[in-house]
Enzyme design. Sequence first.
Site, PDB file in Angstrom:
ATOM      1  CB  THR A  42      -1.053  -0.058   1.143  1.00  0.00           C
ATOM      2  OG1 THR A  42      -1.956   1.029   0.991  1.00  0.00           O
ATOM      3  CG2 THR A  42      -0.423  -0.007   2.528  1.00  0.00           C
ATOM      4  CE  LYS A  56      -2.065   0.500  -3.605  1.00  0.00           C
ATOM      5  NZ  LYS A  56      -3.435   0.735  -4.094  1.00  0.00           N
ATOM      6  CG  ASP A  99      -6.204  -1.366  -6.148  1.00  0.00           C
ATOM      7  OD1 ASP A  99      -6.612  -1.955  -5.131  1.00  0.00           O
ATOM      8  OD2 ASP A  99      -5.191  -0.645  -6.155  1.00  0.00           O
ATOM      9  N   GLY A 135     -11.412  12.666 -10.782  1.00  0.00           N
ATOM     10  CA  GLY A 135     -10.062  12.468 -10.251  1.00  0.00           C
ATOM     11  C   GLY A 135      -9.160  11.834 -11.293  1.00  0.00           C
ATOM     12  N   GLY A 159      -5.740  10.625 -10.089  1.00  0.00           N
ATOM     13  CA  GLY A 159      -4.586  10.144  -9.327  1.00  0.00           C
ATOM     14  C   GLY A 159      -4.405   8.643  -9.505  1.00  0.00           C
ATOM     15  CB  ALA A 185      -7.766   5.671  -6.675  1.00  0.00           C
TER      16      ALA A 185
HETATM   17  P1  ATR Z   1      -5.085   8.429  -5.040  1.00  0.00           P
HETATM   18  O1  ATR Z   1      -3.836   7.645  -5.249  1.00  0.00           O
HETATM   19  O2  ATR Z   1      -5.928   7.945  -3.870  1.00  0.00           O
HETATM   20  O3  ATR Z   1      -5.892   8.583  -6.275  1.00  0.00           O
HETATM   21  P2  ATR Z   1      -3.911  11.028  -5.357  1.00  0.00           P
HETATM   22  O4  ATR Z   1      -3.045  10.466  -6.410  1.00  0.00           O
HETATM   23  O5  ATR Z   1      -3.310  11.935  -4.339  1.00  0.00           O
HETATM   24  O6  ATR Z   1      -4.612   9.883  -4.525  1.00  0.00           O
HETATM   25  O7  ATR Z   1      -5.145  11.751  -6.077  1.00  0.00           O
HETATM   26  C1  ATR Z   1      -6.043  12.546  -5.371  1.00  0.00           C
HETATM   27  C2  ATR Z   1      -7.127  13.043  -6.335  1.00  0.00           C
HETATM   28  O8  ATR Z   1      -8.020  13.875  -5.603  1.00  0.00           O
HETATM   29  C3  ATR Z   1      -6.576  13.879  -7.483  1.00  0.00           C
HETATM   30  O9  ATR Z   1      -7.363  13.662  -8.621  1.00  0.00           O
HETATM   31  C4  ATR Z   1      -6.769  15.302  -6.936  1.00  0.00           C
HETATM   32  O10 ATR Z   1      -6.871  16.302  -7.934  1.00  0.00           O
HETATM   33  P3  ATR Z   1      -5.539  17.048  -8.492  1.00  0.00           P
HETATM   34  O11 ATR Z   1      -4.932  16.114  -9.502  1.00  0.00           O
HETATM   35  O12 ATR Z   1      -6.037  18.302  -9.089  1.00  0.00           O
HETATM   36  O13 ATR Z   1      -4.655  17.276  -7.292  1.00  0.00           O
HETATM   37  C5  ATR Z   1      -8.089  15.162  -6.239  1.00  0.00           C
HETATM   38  N1  ATR Z   1      -8.288  16.221  -5.237  1.00  0.00           N
HETATM   39  C6  ATR Z   1      -7.698  16.315  -4.030  1.00  0.00           C
HETATM   40  N2  ATR Z   1      -8.136  17.445  -3.391  1.00  0.00           N
HETATM   41  C7  ATR Z   1      -9.003  18.070  -4.247  1.00  0.00           C
HETATM   42  C8  ATR Z   1      -9.782  19.266  -4.179  1.00  0.00           C
HETATM   43  N3  ATR Z   1      -9.766  20.058  -3.106  1.00  0.00           N
HETATM   44  N4  ATR Z   1     -10.567  19.573  -5.233  1.00  0.00           N
HETATM   45  C9  ATR Z   1     -10.608  18.790  -6.341  1.00  0.00           C
HETATM   46  N5  ATR Z   1      -9.894  17.625  -6.460  1.00  0.00           N
HETATM   47  C10 ATR Z   1      -9.103  17.274  -5.423  1.00  0.00           C
END
Ligand code: ATR
Length: 275
Positions: free
Chosen positions: A66, A70, A107, A133, A135, A137
């Site tokens: 985790t 990863k 996943d 999103g 990121g 996930a």
């Molecule tokens: P994970 O691995 O769980 O997907 P991550 O890679 O940190 O975590 O991704 C977090 C996601 O939440 C991203 O899509 C992020 O958008 P950005 O690419 O613009 O950062 C989104 N996110 C986090 N906070 C946000 C906010 N306040 N408003 C809109 N999107 C947000």
Amino acid sequence: MSTAPLPLAGVIGWPVSHSLSPRLHGHWLGRYGLPGAYLPLAVSPDDLPTAIAGLRALNFVGANITVPHKQAVIPCIDSLDPAARAIGAVNTLIIDERGAIEGRNTDAQGFLAALTAGSAGWNARSGPALVLGAGGAARSIVWALKNAGVHEVRIANRSADKAAALAEEFDAAPVDWAERDAALDGCALLVNTTTLGMDGQAQLEIALDALPTDATVMDIVYAPLETPLLSAARRRGNIAVDGLSMLLHQAVPGFSAWFGKEPQVDDALRKAVLG
Ligand code: ATR
């Protein structure tokens, strides 16, 4: 008395104390009366290669990987399954008797299983999907949807460049974050992969009016279990699937490979994991 070694597995993360996986796998080991153990393994980024070599030396049957390991684990292992290769991230290690380590990504499989289990009833031909999103996930989920045959996957992300890059890589369609409400038009699925709506984070602002009421809404956030997005979806008649469901389903392939039993995801497991 049997001389077979006790099958050992665990979850490697930094930190790892918040992980629900020990409770999850511990419940299944107990329920099926299987010999074995599943441990939380706190490993710092600097120690990751040594720890992976240590799994071999200790005859572990495998592990979950985790945050934040990863991707970093990939150079430490011997092979990748197609999902892990395409997604570029590993969440499950399978170690064979000779010590060869295969990295898998379950996943995507867990996400699809959560969408199709029980009354969830979604299928890949139901129509377009909107993923919020871009990121880590979101990568697994967009790959899962495209690989399952969803024709049109829309991606809306606050940072437009990340949505564009992910869409380009997996043949999806980027959507402006400001246009997310309108992008729900005609969708059969909405998935929130952002951290918005999670305990301690800002709320996800989205108006569901354009989403057909027979669409499925999934939030990968599981703390809280019922996010405001899922409550709003249920109120208007949409099927809502929570993030715990994905977490439980992604654990099935690892447990089967390590302990030799295909485990069930059901209410008893949910209760055990939620404590
Ligand atoms: P994970 O691995 O769980 O997907 P991550 O890679 O940190 O975590 O991704 C977090 C996601 O939440 C991203 O899509 C992020 O958008 P950005 O690419 O613009 O950062 C989104 N996110 C986090 N906070 C946000 C906010 N306040 N408003 C809109 N999107 C947000």
